[in-house]
Write a protein that holds these residues in place. Structure first.
Motif, PDB file in Angstrom:
ATOM      1  N   PRO A   1      34.923  23.749   4.959  1.00 16.54           N
ATOM      2  CA  PRO A   1      35.391  22.680   4.060  1.00 16.54           C
ATOM      3  C   PRO A   1      34.238  21.967   3.356  1.00 16.54           C
TER       4      PRO A   1
ATOM      5  N   ASN B   1      32.781  30.395  -5.642  1.00 13.13           N
ATOM      6  CA  ASN B   1      34.154  29.902  -5.663  1.00 13.13           C
ATOM      7  C   ASN B   1      34.987  30.942  -6.391  1.00 13.13           C
TER       8      ASN B   1
ATOM      9  N   GLU C   1      41.084  30.796   3.112  1.00 16.96           N
ATOM     10  CA  GLU C   1      41.489  29.395   3.241  1.00 16.96           C
ATOM     11  C   GLU C   1      40.792  28.510   2.216  1.00 16.96           C
ATOM     12  N   HIS C   2      39.581  28.884   1.812  1.00 21.56           N
ATOM     13  CA  HIS C   2      38.796  28.020   0.925  1.00 21.56           C
ATOM     14  C   HIS C   2      38.389  28.710  -0.374  1.00 21.56           C
TER      15      HIS C   2
ATOM     16  N   SER D   1      36.525  33.946   2.535  1.00 23.49           N
ATOM     17  CA  SER D   1      37.369  32.941   3.183  1.00 23.49           C
ATOM     18  C   SER D   1      38.598  32.693   2.316  1.00 23.49           C
TER      19      SER D   1
ATOM     20  N   ALA E   1      32.997  24.210   0.575  1.00 25.00           N
ATOM     21  CA  ALA E   1      33.938  24.186  -0.550  1.00 25.00           C
ATOM     22  C   ALA E   1      33.777  22.914  -1.362  1.00 25.00           C
ATOM     23  N   THR E   2      33.591  21.793  -0.679  1.00 28.36           N
ATOM     24  CA  THR E   2      33.386  20.515  -1.372  1.00 28.36           C
ATOM     25  C   THR E   2      32.086  20.531  -2.163  1.00 28.36           C
TER      26      THR E   2
ATOM     27  N   THR F   1      37.574  27.765   9.551  1.00 25.15           N
ATOM     28  CA  THR F   1      36.811  26.535   9.300  1.00 25.15           C
ATOM     29  C   THR F   1      35.300  26.676   9.428  1.00 25.15           C
TER      30      THR F   1
END
Length: 361
Positions: A178, A132, A115-116, A113, A181-182, A161
């Motif tokens: 999201p 990550n 985006e993340h 991903s 990722a958090t 997403t």
């Protein structure tokens, strides 16, 4: 412009497991993973910039068959997954391979991903590993978060997403990226990095009656298509409202009438066109078809390929469709001869070839 098709030179020597184009819309790089324990990197253009037979740029050997491959943050980084249980990062300019994590069984799928900055792998040990990738080189090999799954995963696909995990027992989990990722940011200092507290956004049961073969997400982030071993494709939407869920449907495909008998083939591959949102399906019958999922109709069907269609991928700009062909077990034989039968065909699409019903002038 009429469509044009050609086989890549120097194809893999054993069955193809995955095809992935560089996400760069202007790029013609293609990564191919194979059961011959290698990942192949091609460019569709030759030294003169012409599209023809393509050229093999590099080959990266692994310890065991490679089951999946994807590009990373740019086209100089690829990630691989395979039967050596490892998730690997390959730096193309230096040919350096780094093991990011090891599962407890073969790794069936890997997705990235952008985006993340997340790399996600799925293994037959019934876990996901979440990395990550937005870290310094010193910490890029830190252990991933491990998310347990209720059953063995068969395929992953993602949108900007959402992450869709297709599993055995016709189970599907949908995660919000999201939130993942958090969670990984919050657990950077935690050990061990196993998190059963990360729950999927949605749990679903497949609309298909038989085992899921693969899954592919729509480029507009609205939903996904999944296929089964029993010649069917289902189209569904993420929106949980009853109105959206009433739109989901499934249809029969990749079947042939042989001497009055309806012979059903697995739908091995699905790929969405990045511009038009139509999708291609490839089956054990050696056929590739293009579908308009909104209009619920087949756009076109191509000529039969010499063996089972194992994998499909559209280029970042939608101009090319890569078709991985390799023998399967569809004819009932216990031993499969692959020598000379493994091919990667590149189809250069005509201007309106992949447009849906409402997109044609």
């Amino acid at each position: 412009m009429a469509s044009n098709q050609f086989p890549l030179s120097s194809p893999p020597t054993d069955a193809i497991s995955a095809l992935k184009f560089s996400p760069d819309p202007d790029s013609t790089r293609l990564a191919v993973s194979s059961w011959d324990k290698n990942v192949y990197l091609y460019d569709l253009r030759d030294e003169n910039g012409a599209v023809g037979e393509g050229k093999l740029l590099q080959k990266f050997e692994h310890r065991a068959p490679v089951l999946d491959v994807c590009f990373g943050e740019n086209e100089d980084v690829i990630y691989t997954a395979g039967l050596d249980w490892d998730v690997r990062k390959i730096d193309i300019p230096t040919s350096t391979q780094t093991v990011l994590s090891s599962h407890g069984a073969g790794v069936i799928s890997v997705v990235y991903s952008k985006e993340h900055d997340l790399l996600i792998s799925a293994s037959w040990d019934s876990t996901l590993h979440i990395h990550n990738t937005n870290t310094s080189s010193a910490s890029s090999t830190s252990p991933p978060i491990t998310i347990p799954l209720p059953s063995k995963p068969f395929a992953l696909s993602l949108t900007p997403t959402k992450l869709v995990v297709a599993m055995s027992s016709r189970a599907l989990h949908i995660y919000e990226l999201p939130a993942l990722a958090t969670a990984i940011a919050a657990s950077e200092a935690a050990a061990p990095r196993t998190s059963s507290s990360i729950e999927p956004w949605q749990r679903r049961e497949s609309s298909l009656k038989f085992m899921t073969r693969t899954v592919a997400c729509m480029p507009n982030d609205a939903g996904y298509a999944s296929s089964s071993i029993e010649g069917r494709v289902a189209v569904e939407w993420f929106d949980p409202s009853s109105e959206s869920q009433d739109r989901k449907y499934a249809f029969k495909c990749h079947r042939q009438n042989v001497e009055g008998v309806d012979v059903v083939y697995p739908v091995n591959a699905l790929a969405f066109h990045p511009v038009y949102g139509t999708f291609a399906s490839g089956g054990g019958d050696g056929v590739v078809a293009l579908w308009d999922g909104v209009a619920k109709r087949r756009i076109r069907q191509y000529q039969k390929y010499p063996a089972s269609v194992a994998a499909l991928a559209f280029s970042g700009n939608g101009r090319f469709l890569a078709i991985g062909v390799s023998p399967g077990f569809e004819d009932g034989k216990e031993e499969v001869v692959t020598e000379g039968m493994v091919k990667v065909f590149i189809r250069e699409l005509g201007e309106s070839e992949a447009k849906g019903k409402g997109q044609r002038e």
